[in-house]
Design a protein around this motif. Structure first.
Motif, PDB file in Angstrom:
ATOM      1  N   TYR A   1     -13.198  30.879  32.856  1.00 57.25           N
ATOM      2  CA  TYR A   1     -12.371  31.987  32.368  1.00 57.25           C
ATOM      3  C   TYR A   1     -11.449  31.508  31.244  1.00 57.25           C
ATOM      4  O   TYR A   1     -11.335  32.148  30.199  1.00 57.25           O
ATOM      5  N   LEU A   2     -10.797  30.386  31.451  1.00 52.11           N
ATOM      6  CA  LEU A   2      -9.837  29.892  30.461  1.00 52.11           C
ATOM      7  C   LEU A   2     -10.535  29.476  29.161  1.00 52.11           C
ATOM      8  O   LEU A   2      -9.969  29.659  28.076  1.00 52.11           O
ATOM      9  N   ILE A   3     -11.749  28.976  29.238  1.00 51.88           N
ATOM     10  CA  ILE A   3     -12.526  28.670  28.026  1.00 51.88           C
ATOM     11  C   ILE A   3     -12.928  29.972  27.335  1.00 51.88           C
ATOM     12  O   ILE A   3     -12.726  30.140  26.132  1.00 51.88           O
ATOM     13  N   GLU A   4     -13.511  30.899  28.085  1.00 55.02           N
ATOM     14  CA  GLU A   4     -14.006  32.150  27.506  1.00 55.02           C
ATOM     15  C   GLU A   4     -12.907  32.993  26.862  1.00 55.02           C
ATOM     16  O   GLU A   4     -13.173  33.751  25.937  1.00 55.02           O
ATOM     17  N   HIS A   5     -11.692  32.858  27.342  1.00 60.68           N
ATOM     18  CA  HIS A   5     -10.592  33.665  26.829  1.00 60.68           C
ATOM     19  C   HIS A   5      -9.693  32.895  25.851  1.00 60.68           C
ATOM     20  O   HIS A   5      -8.594  33.351  25.535  1.00 60.68           O
ATOM     21  N   GLY A   6     -10.168  31.752  25.388  1.00 58.12           N
ATOM     22  CA  GLY A   6      -9.489  31.031  24.314  1.00 58.12           C
ATOM     23  C   GLY A   6      -8.317  30.158  24.728  1.00 58.12           C
ATOM     24  O   GLY A   6      -7.544  29.721  23.878  1.00 58.12           O
ATOM     25  N   TYR A   7      -8.198  29.852  26.015  1.00 58.59           N
ATOM     26  CA  TYR A   7      -7.092  29.008  26.472  1.00 58.59           C
ATOM     27  C   TYR A   7      -7.464  27.537  26.563  1.00 58.59           C
ATOM     28  O   TYR A   7      -6.615  26.698  26.825  1.00 58.59           O
ATOM     29  N   ALA A   8      -8.724  27.213  26.346  1.00 60.25           N
ATOM     30  CA  ALA A   8      -9.170  25.826  26.301  1.00 60.25           C
ATOM     31  C   ALA A   8     -10.306  25.753  25.285  1.00 60.25           C
ATOM     32  O   ALA A   8     -11.344  26.389  25.466  1.00 60.25           O
ATOM     33  N   ASP A   9     -10.094  25.018  24.227  1.00 62.23           N
ATOM     34  CA  ASP A   9     -11.082  24.904  23.162  1.00 62.23           C
ATOM     35  C   ASP A   9     -12.119  23.852  23.562  1.00 62.23           C
ATOM     36  O   ASP A   9     -12.082  22.708  23.120  1.00 62.23           O
ATOM     37  N   LEU A  10     -13.003  24.281  24.446  1.00 59.91           N
ATOM     38  CA  LEU A  10     -14.034  23.398  24.980  1.00 59.91           C
ATOM     39  C   LEU A  10     -15.362  24.142  24.971  1.00 59.91           C
ATOM     40  O   LEU A  10     -15.394  25.369  25.103  1.00 59.91           O
ATOM     41  N   PRO A  11     -16.464  23.416  24.852  1.00 59.82           N
ATOM     42  CA  PRO A  11     -17.760  24.079  24.992  1.00 59.82           C
ATOM     43  C   PRO A  11     -17.925  24.585  26.433  1.00 59.82           C
ATOM     44  O   PRO A  11     -17.419  23.968  27.375  1.00 59.82           O
ATOM     45  N   LEU A  12     -18.625  25.686  26.598  1.00 60.68           N
ATOM     46  CA  LEU A  12     -18.824  26.257  27.923  1.00 60.68           C
ATOM     47  C   LEU A  12     -19.494  25.264  28.877  1.00 60.68           C
ATOM     48  O   LEU A  12     -19.250  25.285  30.083  1.00 60.68           O
ATOM     49  N   ASP A  13     -20.301  24.367  28.341  1.00 58.91           N
ATOM     50  CA  ASP A  13     -20.936  23.337  29.178  1.00 58.91           C
ATOM     51  C   ASP A  13     -19.917  22.456  29.898  1.00 58.91           C
ATOM     52  O   ASP A  13     -20.258  21.809  30.890  1.00 58.91           O
ATOM     53  N   THR A  14     -18.686  22.433  29.431  1.00 59.07           N
ATOM     54  CA  THR A  14     -17.641  21.635  30.073  1.00 59.07           C
ATOM     55  C   THR A  14     -17.410  22.097  31.510  1.00 59.07           C
ATOM     56  O   THR A  14     -16.974  21.311  32.349  1.00 59.07           O
ATOM     57  N   VAL A  15     -17.718  23.343  31.798  1.00 67.35           N
ATOM     58  CA  VAL A  15     -17.570  23.865  33.161  1.00 67.35           C
ATOM     59  C   VAL A  15     -18.338  22.990  34.152  1.00 67.35           C
ATOM     60  O   VAL A  15     -17.934  22.832  35.305  1.00 67.35           O
ATOM     61  N   ARG A  16     -19.402  22.384  33.690  1.00 68.86           N
ATOM     62  CA  ARG A  16     -20.229  21.544  34.555  1.00 68.86           C
ATOM     63  C   ARG A  16     -19.449  20.387  35.174  1.00 68.86           C
ATOM     64  O   ARG A  16     -19.774  19.941  36.286  1.00 68.86           O
ATOM     65  N   ILE A  17     -18.408  19.903  34.504  1.00 70.31           N
ATOM     66  CA  ILE A  17     -17.638  18.782  35.066  1.00 70.31           C
ATOM     67  C   ILE A  17     -16.870  19.201  36.314  1.00 70.31           C
ATOM     68  O   ILE A  17     -16.483  18.355  37.103  1.00 70.31           O
ATOM     69  N   MET A  18     -16.688  20.500  36.509  1.00 74.50           N
ATOM     70  CA  MET A  18     -15.973  20.989  37.676  1.00 74.50           C
ATOM     71  C   MET A  18     -16.895  21.178  38.886  1.00 74.50           C
ATOM     72  O   MET A  18     -16.423  21.325  40.008  1.00 74.50           O
ATOM     73  N   THR A  19     -18.208  21.153  38.677  1.00 74.94           N
ATOM     74  CA  THR A  19     -19.155  21.421  39.754  1.00 74.94           C
ATOM     75  C   THR A  19     -19.009  20.430  40.904  1.00 74.94           C
ATOM     76  O   THR A  19     -19.129  20.800  42.068  1.00 74.94           O
ATOM     77  N   GLY A  20     -18.696  19.208  40.606  1.00 74.16           N
ATOM     78  CA  GLY A  20     -18.513  18.203  41.656  1.00 74.16           C
ATOM     79  C   GLY A  20     -17.326  18.485  42.554  1.00 74.16           C
ATOM     80  O   GLY A  20     -17.207  17.914  43.637  1.00 74.16           O
ATOM     81  N   LEU A  21     -16.461  19.383  42.137  1.00 72.80           N
ATOM     82  CA  LEU A  21     -15.299  19.732  42.951  1.00 72.80           C
ATOM     83  C   LEU A  21     -15.604  20.878  43.916  1.00 72.80           C
ATOM     84  O   LEU A  21     -14.746  21.287  44.685  1.00 72.80           O
ATOM     85  N   HIS A  22     -16.835  21.383  43.879  1.00 73.28           N
ATOM     86  CA  HIS A  22     -17.215  22.487  44.766  1.00 73.28           C
ATOM     87  C   HIS A  22     -17.031  22.071  46.214  1.00 73.28           C
ATOM     88  O   HIS A  22     -17.382  20.973  46.611  1.00 73.28           O
ATOM     89  N   GLY A  23     -16.449  22.928  47.002  1.00 70.38           N
ATOM     90  CA  GLY A  23     -16.187  22.597  48.391  1.00 70.38           C
ATOM     91  C   GLY A  23     -14.961  21.728  48.527  1.00 70.38           C
ATOM     92  O   GLY A  23     -14.581  21.319  49.613  1.00 70.38           O
ATOM     93  N   ASN A  24     -14.342  21.437  47.458  1.00 71.37           N
ATOM     94  CA  ASN A  24     -13.078  20.747  47.312  1.00 71.37           C
ATOM     95  C   ASN A  24     -13.023  19.330  47.845  1.00 71.37           C
ATOM     96  O   ASN A  24     -11.950  18.827  48.111  1.00 71.37           O
ATOM     97  N   MET A  25     -14.141  18.692  47.998  1.00 71.68           N
ATOM     98  CA  MET A  25     -14.208  17.260  48.274  1.00 71.68           C
ATOM     99  C   MET A  25     -13.358  16.817  49.450  1.00 71.68           C
ATOM    100  O   MET A  25     -12.914  15.699  49.509  1.00 71.68           O
ATOM    101  N   GLY A  26     -13.058  17.666  50.364  1.00 72.12           N
ATOM    102  CA  GLY A  26     -12.286  17.242  51.527  1.00 72.12           C
ATOM    103  C   GLY A  26     -11.112  18.156  51.808  1.00 72.12           C
ATOM    104  O   GLY A  26     -10.671  18.920  50.966  1.00 72.12           O
TER     105      GLY A  26
END
Length: 144
Positions: A26-51
């Protein structure tokens, strides 16, 4: 089948993107983080919140976006504004939702329960509002 739980964050759900992925997207798509959309992939490892003691994914995604704006690239760069904005985000998130910890926000409920999914979707939507405002304020402060 993907069920939309919150119109503001349509890609978040149990079978959609996670809290961390949805927040950063959301923050990338709405201009709050100037990052490629592929950057979202770095958050995938946090799914389930790692503990159980980990921060909420919406917190992680928001802090990543703040870092994308105000983080450092080199040793010795000033991080004063980054620290100030991150602390403000954490404080406001905790004041709004009662905690920054996933397990505490879930109140012992199963994250797969639809009731919890709706609560998480609302937390993600609230987190992006807080993060977007703080990023805008930080951008204005950085221009001074």
């Amino acid at each position: 089948m993907h069920q939309v739980l919150n119109e503001k964050i349509p890609y978040f759900s149990d079978d959609g993107l996670s809290c961390a992925e949805s927040t950063l997207r959301y923050l990338i798509e709405h201009g709050y983080a100037d990052l490629p959309l592929d950057t979202v992939r770095i958050m995938t490892g946090l799914h389930g919140n790692m503990g159980r003691c980990a921060n909420c994914g919406a917190v992680n995604g928001s802090v990543a976006a703040i870092g994308a704006n105000f983080g450092r690239r080199e040793v010795g760069e000033d991080m004063t504004l980054l620290y100030e904005l991150t602390e403000r985000f954490m404080r406001e998130f905790e004041q709004t939702f009662g905690s920054v910890k996933c397990a505490e926000l879930m109140e012992g409920k199963d994250p797969a329960l639809m009731e919890q999914q709706h609560k998480c979707a609302d937390i993600v939507a609230g987190a992006v509002d807080i993060a977007a405002r703080i990023i805008e304020e930080g951008r204005a402060a950085a221009k001074k």
